[in-house]
Design an enzyme around this catalytic site. Sequence first.
Site, short mmCIF file in Angstrom:
data_model
loop_
_atom_site.label_atom_id
_atom_site.label_comp_id
_atom_site.label_asym_id
_atom_site.label_seq_id
_atom_site.Cartn_x
_atom_site.Cartn_y
_atom_site.Cartn_z
N GLY A 184 0.79 -1.23 0.00
CA GLY A 184 0.00 0.00 0.00
C GLY A 184 0.81 1.27 0.00
O GLY A 184 0.24 2.35 0.15
N PRO B 1 4.58 -4.76 -1.37
CA PRO B 1 4.38 -3.59 -2.23
C PRO B 1 4.08 -4.00 -3.68
O PRO B 1 4.70 -4.92 -4.22
CB PRO B 1 5.73 -2.87 -2.17
CG PRO B 1 6.73 -3.95 -1.87
CD PRO B 1 6.00 -5.02 -1.09
N GLY B 2 3.08 -3.38 -4.27
CA GLY B 2 2.80 -3.60 -5.70
C GLY B 2 3.08 -2.31 -6.45
O GLY B 2 4.05 -2.19 -7.20
N ARG B 3 2.23 -1.33 -6.18
CA ARG B 3 2.31 -0.04 -6.87
C ARG B 3 3.71 0.60 -6.79
O ARG B 3 4.22 1.13 -7.78
CB ARG B 3 1.30 0.91 -6.23
CG ARG B 3 1.11 2.23 -6.90
CD ARG B 3 0.24 3.15 -6.04
NE ARG B 3 -0.86 2.46 -5.43
CZ ARG B 3 -2.12 2.46 -5.90
NH1 ARG B 3 -2.41 3.14 -6.98
NH2 ARG B 3 -3.06 1.80 -5.27
N ARG C 33 -8.49 4.25 -13.60
CA ARG C 33 -8.29 4.78 -12.25
C ARG C 33 -8.84 6.20 -12.06
O ARG C 33 -9.30 6.56 -11.00
CB ARG C 33 -6.82 4.72 -11.86
CG ARG C 33 -6.28 3.27 -11.82
CD ARG C 33 -4.92 3.17 -11.15
NE ARG C 33 -5.03 3.41 -9.72
CZ ARG C 33 -4.75 4.53 -9.13
NH1 ARG C 33 -4.32 5.56 -9.84
NH2 ARG C 33 -4.92 4.66 -7.83
N TYR D 111 -11.44 6.00 -9.21
CA TYR D 111 -10.97 6.47 -7.90
C TYR D 111 -10.76 7.98 -7.87
O TYR D 111 -10.14 8.49 -6.93
CB TYR D 111 -9.64 5.82 -7.53
CG TYR D 111 -9.58 4.32 -7.67
CD1 TYR D 111 -10.39 3.51 -6.88
CD2 TYR D 111 -8.71 3.72 -8.57
CE1 TYR D 111 -10.33 2.13 -7.00
CE2 TYR D 111 -8.65 2.34 -8.69
CZ TYR D 111 -9.46 1.55 -7.91
OH TYR D 111 -9.38 0.19 -8.03
N CYS E 245 -17.25 6.10 -25.39
CA CYS E 245 -18.52 6.79 -25.51
C CYS E 245 -19.10 7.18 -24.17
O CYS E 245 -20.20 6.73 -23.83
CB CYS E 245 -19.50 5.89 -26.26
SG CYS E 245 -19.66 6.47 -27.93
N GLU E 246 -18.37 7.93 -23.41
CA GLU E 246 -18.97 8.54 -22.22
C GLU E 246 -18.10 9.70 -21.75
O GLU E 246 -16.88 9.68 -21.92
CB GLU E 246 -19.24 7.53 -21.11
CG GLU E 246 -18.05 6.85 -20.50
CD GLU E 246 -18.51 5.89 -19.39
OE1 GLU E 246 -18.95 4.79 -19.75
OE2 GLU E 246 -18.42 6.26 -18.20
N1 LLP Z 1 -1.33 -6.81 -0.27
C1 LLP Z 1 -2.64 -6.99 -0.28
C2 LLP Z 1 -3.26 -7.98 0.60
C3 LLP Z 1 -3.44 -6.21 -1.13
O1 LLP Z 1 -4.75 -6.38 -1.14
C4 LLP Z 1 -2.82 -5.25 -1.97
C5 LLP Z 1 -3.61 -4.43 -2.87
C6 LLP Z 1 -1.43 -5.12 -1.93
C7 LLP Z 1 -0.71 -5.91 -1.06
C8 LLP Z 1 -0.69 -4.15 -2.81
O2 LLP Z 1 -1.03 -2.84 -2.63
P1 LLP Z 1 -0.13 -1.71 -3.35
O3 LLP Z 1 1.23 -1.76 -2.71
O4 LLP Z 1 -0.05 -2.03 -4.80
O5 LLP Z 1 -0.83 -0.45 -3.10
N2 LLP Z 1 -6.97 -1.04 -7.95
C9 LLP Z 1 -6.58 -0.10 -6.90
C10 LLP Z 1 -5.68 -0.75 -5.88
C11 LLP Z 1 -6.27 -1.98 -5.25
C12 LLP Z 1 -5.31 -2.62 -4.32
C13 LLP Z 1 -5.72 -3.99 -3.96
N3 LLP Z 1 -4.86 -4.61 -3.04
C14 LLP Z 1 -5.89 1.10 -7.53
O6 LLP Z 1 -5.83 1.17 -8.74
O7 LLP Z 1 -5.46 2.00 -6.81
#
Ligand code: LLP
Length: 461
Positions: free
Chosen positions: A276, A319-321, A358, A362, A389-390
């Site tokens: 996150g 971490p993903g993002r 996004r 969001y 189309c929106e």
């Molecule tokens: N761990 C768990 C259990 C999660 O559910 C998530 C994200 C992560 C790690 C990774 O989070 P990050 O580091 O990437 O923020 N679609 C949304 C984000 C949804 C996140 C879902 N879970 C967006 O575009 O902001």
Amino acid sequence: MRAHEAGALHGELGAGGPGWLRTPDDVNALVPQLWPRGVARAADGALAVGGLGVRAIAEEFGTPAYVLDEDDLRSRCREFRAAFPDEDIYYAGKAFLCRAVVKIIAEEGLHLDVCTGGELAVALSAGMPPERIGFHGNNKSMSELTRAVDARVGRIIVDSFTEIDRLTALARERGVRPRVLVRVTVGVEAHTHEFIATAHEDQKFGFSLAGGAAFQAAVKILDEDVLELRGLHSHIGSQIFDTSGFEVSARRVLALQAQLRDARGVELPELDLGGGFGIAYTTSDDPAPPHDLAKRLDKIVDGECAALKLTVPHLSIEPGRAIIGPAVFTLYQVGTVKDVDGLRSYVSVDGGMSDNIRTALYDASYSATIASRASAAGPILARVVGKHCESGDIVVKDEFLPADVQPGDLLAVPGTGAYCRSMASNYNHVPRPPVVAVRDGQARVIVRRETEDDLLALDVG
Ligand code: LLP
């Protein structure tokens, strides 16, 4: 001068315009924290990434395209590795997953978090060592659990009593002892968009700490002694800048750890604090670098464990993002420009909400620049919109672009590595763009462009 040209606009923005937006001194300037590290303007004024010009990329691969700076991605993996040398870093594959990325993060020493059978299939097919995979999800099907158990994934993060029962039955049947973590809902209100906050009580994920379900789940697993309970897990949400949420969550989850020790004499060896960590989409975002995060998290965990007389558990994060987000920009071509006098210019590109949902979903903010050339024109306030189309089909709500922006220009939107391709759709039957990875002046397609034939292939009526 049109009313939305920069000079006329100062007052208007000052009185209620977007706070982060400043009239730029130079519309060609790139704010470094928003772009992959290998991106710069070349001598001809066009953007280049990893030494390769965007015009060449557009010519060879078409637009729109997601362009990945592979060295940037690797450098972010390395920064997390260096900042968290003793912890396991699970890259959250939901941000963006394909085989090439799995290979890169595996080479860089990361682990991988998957949350569906599909993500698991990509991971395994790319050769990710199963013991480095963690499997998440609030509603894992029996077939998904079976695949995960049979593949011997390193850990399964259990999310419900039903899942514990399913997994226990499966483990008995297969004669195996899967390693699990219990996902704890710690009751933290993370300061982020409601849809991506995950640790407040009133939502679908995890076992409630306050209501006692988390304790009961852990005790049930320990007592049944079929699954191997490795630890607790907490993820408070996404795009978070304020680390106080992690502090509260670590404190609460460690208190549960101590409660379990006192009740059952067991100190769980692992603790996952989730992902996150926020990234910069605009100049108003100021993310903490990984080593700062590491320092803060270690301090909280060490302090809390000392206070509770707990052995410090082996930590992991997800971490993903923060790993993939900043490493990618989307390259579009401008198709039309419409001036709404006194307000703004609508710059339509050849993609939109199908490749980046996004903004619509969001209310996310992005920035943009003309990528195919530098411009000597002054700034105008622009809105980058797609071809769907929106009217909610907005990619970048507000950005200053040069007043001479025109059809045929290439336009780049940075920070699109996370949750753009992975959430892309075929809305309006627009095929999804490719992902092109660039390194050392060489580009390779790692996810190819979808074609109309791909779309028609599913339509078997
Ligand atoms: N761990 C768990 C259990 C999660 O559910 C998530 C994200 C992560 C790690 C990774 O989070 P990050 O580091 O990437 O923020 N679609 C949304 C984000 C949804 C996140 C879902 N879970 C967006 O575009 O902001």
